[in-house]
Scaffold this active site. Structure first.
Site, PDB file in Angstrom:
ATOM      1  N   HIS A  56     -50.537 -53.629   5.550  1.00 17.52           N
ATOM      2  CA  HIS A  56     -49.743 -54.863   5.573  1.00 17.52           C
ATOM      3  C   HIS A  56     -50.597 -56.074   5.219  1.00 17.52           C
ATOM      4  O   HIS A  56     -50.313 -57.189   5.655  1.00 17.52           O
ATOM      5  CB  HIS A  56     -49.105 -55.079   6.949  1.00 17.52           C
ATOM      6  CG  HIS A  56     -47.920 -54.202   7.221  1.00 17.52           C
ATOM      7  ND1 HIS A  56     -48.031 -52.869   7.477  1.00 17.52           N
ATOM      8  CD2 HIS A  56     -46.590 -54.469   7.266  1.00 17.52           C
ATOM      9  CE1 HIS A  56     -46.834 -52.342   7.675  1.00 17.52           C
ATOM     10  NE2 HIS A  56     -45.937 -53.302   7.547  1.00 17.52           N
TER      11      HIS A  56
ATOM     12  N   GLU B 180     -37.023 -48.770  -1.895  1.00 16.62           N
ATOM     13  CA  GLU B 180     -37.650 -49.686  -2.846  1.00 16.62           C
ATOM     14  C   GLU B 180     -37.507 -49.230  -4.294  1.00 16.62           C
ATOM     15  O   GLU B 180     -37.235 -50.037  -5.180  1.00 16.62           O
ATOM     16  CB  GLU B 180     -39.140 -49.866  -2.519  1.00 16.62           C
ATOM     17  CG  GLU B 180     -39.398 -50.572  -1.202  1.00 16.62           C
ATOM     18  CD  GLU B 180     -39.256 -49.672   0.019  1.00 16.62           C
ATOM     19  OE1 GLU B 180     -39.196 -48.441  -0.158  1.00 16.62           O
ATOM     20  OE2 GLU B 180     -39.203 -50.200   1.136  1.00 16.62           O
TER      21      GLU B 180
END
Lengths: 325, 319
Positions: free
Chosen positions: A129, A60
């Protein structure tokens, strides 16, 4: 009118912008042949090829940082993060680099970078999440933050985001990908900073955004049955924020509830409440009431997640509270 | 094979436990009994078991989103794990964690993790802690081929090597990061080659051969414990199932999946144990029966356990 799913509307925005502007380039994990974890980029790799729809490694910091470098050099990167939860990893590139480069360098370069990332809970997906970090980015000068709640908005706002020469964080709620809504065939864009009045009303203003918009609208119908006429404002972009519409509505209804999914402290709801307190306090006939998550990481177990994340009943109760009923 | 009989049978039992657990989770999830989503370890059993077998109870591991196998291999109890997957109060983490976040520090399990590569610096920190405390503990860090492309991998391996930390980096190379075949996003074939850049040994082993994994990891663990520093062990393996249950696997050729399923790790190990006279078929069957019974009890335990009381949602946020 034609109906599209939210994820299809996003995909259509990407495709149209890629056809219109050859510099629009996508990258992220699993966005190529796989079509993205939420199906947004389905068919784009086939149409535009792997030079413009690029599968990256799981890296990322690297691939978002690459977005900064590419945006500064004539590309309009639209980066997909598979979950917004790991926007923590490239935070340096977003906050210290992308947001500041134009300013630090005296305005001599552009930063047309879009980062798309799914937010939200109500899926028993656990603490890593289920995050919603929109307030972090709204805090930083140089970053715009988009939180569409309908397929129509998702498409129109994403097109605007891609054409914008600033860093835009585009948050898509996971519960919305599978909802359908009207999307015209004709070209349109939606300007940033214009909230949508989803329901007009005279008794109370409820400011909300993203998935909570749907829940608030359902609460508004229940309130109507109880004789309470709620005005529902969907922010659509939390930065820039449509201060005018919020203030006008509160001046009309004299009551404010702010409903958001995530934690209260230093959040979008803090900003809306402060805005009204600063600029329309005299118009208020009741306390500002905020509906937020309770301050714990979003837990996994259904019985706990239900306790932490706001319920529709919380919005209903908040309205009664500000109205003094 | 210079491995004690007890250890060999323990490895057999734990591989079976993982297989039974994951297969049961597969069914329970499909039936809608388990909330959230699950990533199954089926096919990779030999990696977790071979890497944990050289460890003591107080040695550390960090795990991944595909973590059930690691927890079982380190000694996790099936009932408390299953209860966690069911989101029940009796689970290892009181239902707060779920499938992706099982932790049990008493067995050195510092957590499965929802963030790819996040376990790598955490395991490195546990190794630093062991070194500072002179405790003699070792850390084993499990991560996938995908995580090896993250920045945390580079930063952590460099630090571990520079300070000769007692850690073993176990890369489970199952060839795919979700849909992305590793050759599309990495030029080198063996991740172990990267060890050269960090000045530590790197080994490639057949991750479906539990003895090979054990032997490589035993050597690395001994090396770590002796103060000689870290090792990178790359285990070539394969996940049988899609990235998560419910995902449509459009990206792996069916023949490839079939071929790897044929190379599964447990049956050949069974044969080996019998051929080498370590155990009779009857003895192995007894172990299997006991595992199946334990599995049944674990599901019953989870089903009968209460959901956590809503007010506990706000407990454990602060010390």
């Amino acid at each position: 009118m034609r109906q599209l799913f939210y994820n299809q509307a996003l995909g259509e925005a990407l495709a149209e912008e890629m056809r219109r502007d050859k510099t629009v380039t996508l990258w992220g994990i699993d966005i190529g042949p796989y079509g993205g974890a939420n199906g947004v980029t389905k068919g784009l790799w086939e149409e535009f090829g792997e030079a413009r729809v690029i599968d990256t490694p799981v890296a990322e910091l690297g691939y978002v940082g690459m977005g900064v470098g590419a945006a500064a050099t004539g590309i309009r990167p639209v980066i997909e993060l598979q979950f917004s939860d790991w926007i923590t990893l490239p935070m340096e590139m977003i906050v210290n680099q992308a947001a500041k480069m134009r300013y630090m360098f005296g305005g001599i370069l552009e930063m047309p970078l879009v980062i798309r990332a799914p937010i939200g809970g109500y899926l028993n997906a656990g603490a890593q999440h289920s995050n919603s970090f929109e307030s972090w980015f709204a805090f930083v000068p140089g970053i715009k933050v988009v939180v569409p709640s309908t397929p129509y908005d998702a498409k129109g706002l994403l097109k605007t985001a891609i054409r914008d020469n600033n860093t835009v964080i585009f948050f898509e709620h996971k519960k919305l990908y599978g909802i359908k809504g009207e999307v015209p065939e004709e070209e349109y864009t939606i300007p940033f900073g214009e909230a949508a009045i989803r329901r007009e009303g005279k008794d109370v203003t409820i400011v909300t955004y993203a998935y909570q918009t749907l829940r608030t609208l359902s609460v508004a119908e229940k309130l109507a049955k109880a004789g309470i006429d709620a005005e529902v404002i969907d922010l659509r972009t939390v930065k820039p924020m449509d201060e005018t519409r919020i203030l006008e509505s509160v001046k009309k209804t004299h009551h404010l509830v702010v409903a958001q999914e995530i934690w209260k402290t230093c959040s979008v709801s803090s900003e809306v409440a402060a805005l009204v307190a600063e600029q329309a306090l005299d118009y208020l006939d009741g306390p500002i009431v905020r509906v937020t998550a309770k301050e714990a990481p979003v837990p996994f177990s259904p019985s706990l997640e239900e306790e932490v994340l706001p319920k529709e009943q919380d919005i209903y109760d908040a309205v009664l509270k500000t109205l003094g009923r | 094979m210079n491995i004690p009989r007890e250890k060999l049978l323990m490895m057999y039992e734990r591989m079976l436990k993982i297989r039974e657990f994951e297969d049961r989770v597969r069914v329970l999830f499909a039936e809608g009994e388990l909330p959230g989503f699950v990533h199954l370890y089926l096919g990779e059993e030999a990696v977790a078991v071979g890497a944990c077998a050289p460890l003591n109870d107080d040695d550390y591991i960090t795990s991944t989103h595909r973590g059930h196998g690691h927890i079982i291999a380190k000694g996790g109890e099936l009932d408390r794990m299953m209860a966690e997957l069911y989101g029940r109060a009796t689970g290892y983490n009181k239902g707060k964690g779920g499938s992706m976040h099982i932790a049990y520090p008493k067995l050195g399990i510092l957590g499965a993790n929802g963030i790819v590569s996040a376990g790598i610096p955490i395991a490195t920190g546990a190794a630093m802690s062991a070194k500072v405390r002179k405790s003699g503990q070792v850390a084993v860090c499990f991560f996938g081929d995908g995580a090896s492309n993250e920045g945390t991998f580079h930063e952590s391996l460099n630090i571990a090597s520079a300070y000769s930390l007692p850690i073993v980096y176990v890369c489970e190379n199952n060839l795919y990061a979700v849909s992305t075949r590793q050759s599309r996003v990495r030029k080198i074939e063996d991740i172990a080659d990267r060890s050269i850049g960090y000045g530590m040994p790197g080994v490639v082993v057949d991750g479906n051969d539990v003895v090979a994994v054990f032997e490589a990891c035993k050597e690395a663990v001994d090396r770590a414990r002796s103060g000689a520093g870290p090792t990178l062990v790359e285990c070539k393996t394969y996940r049988w199932r899609a990235h998560f249950e419910g995902e449509v696997d459009t990206y792996r050729p069916p023949e490839e999946v079939e071929a790897w399923i044929k190379r599964e790790p447990i049956a050949p190990y069974e044969k080996l144990l019998v051929q080498q006279g370590i155990a009779s078929e009857a003895e192995l069957k007894a172990i299997k029966d006991a595992v199946i019974k334990e599995m049944e009890e674990a599901v019953e335990f989870a089903r009968k356990s209460p959901f956590p009381a809503p007010e506990t949602a706000l407990e454990d946020v602060w010390a």
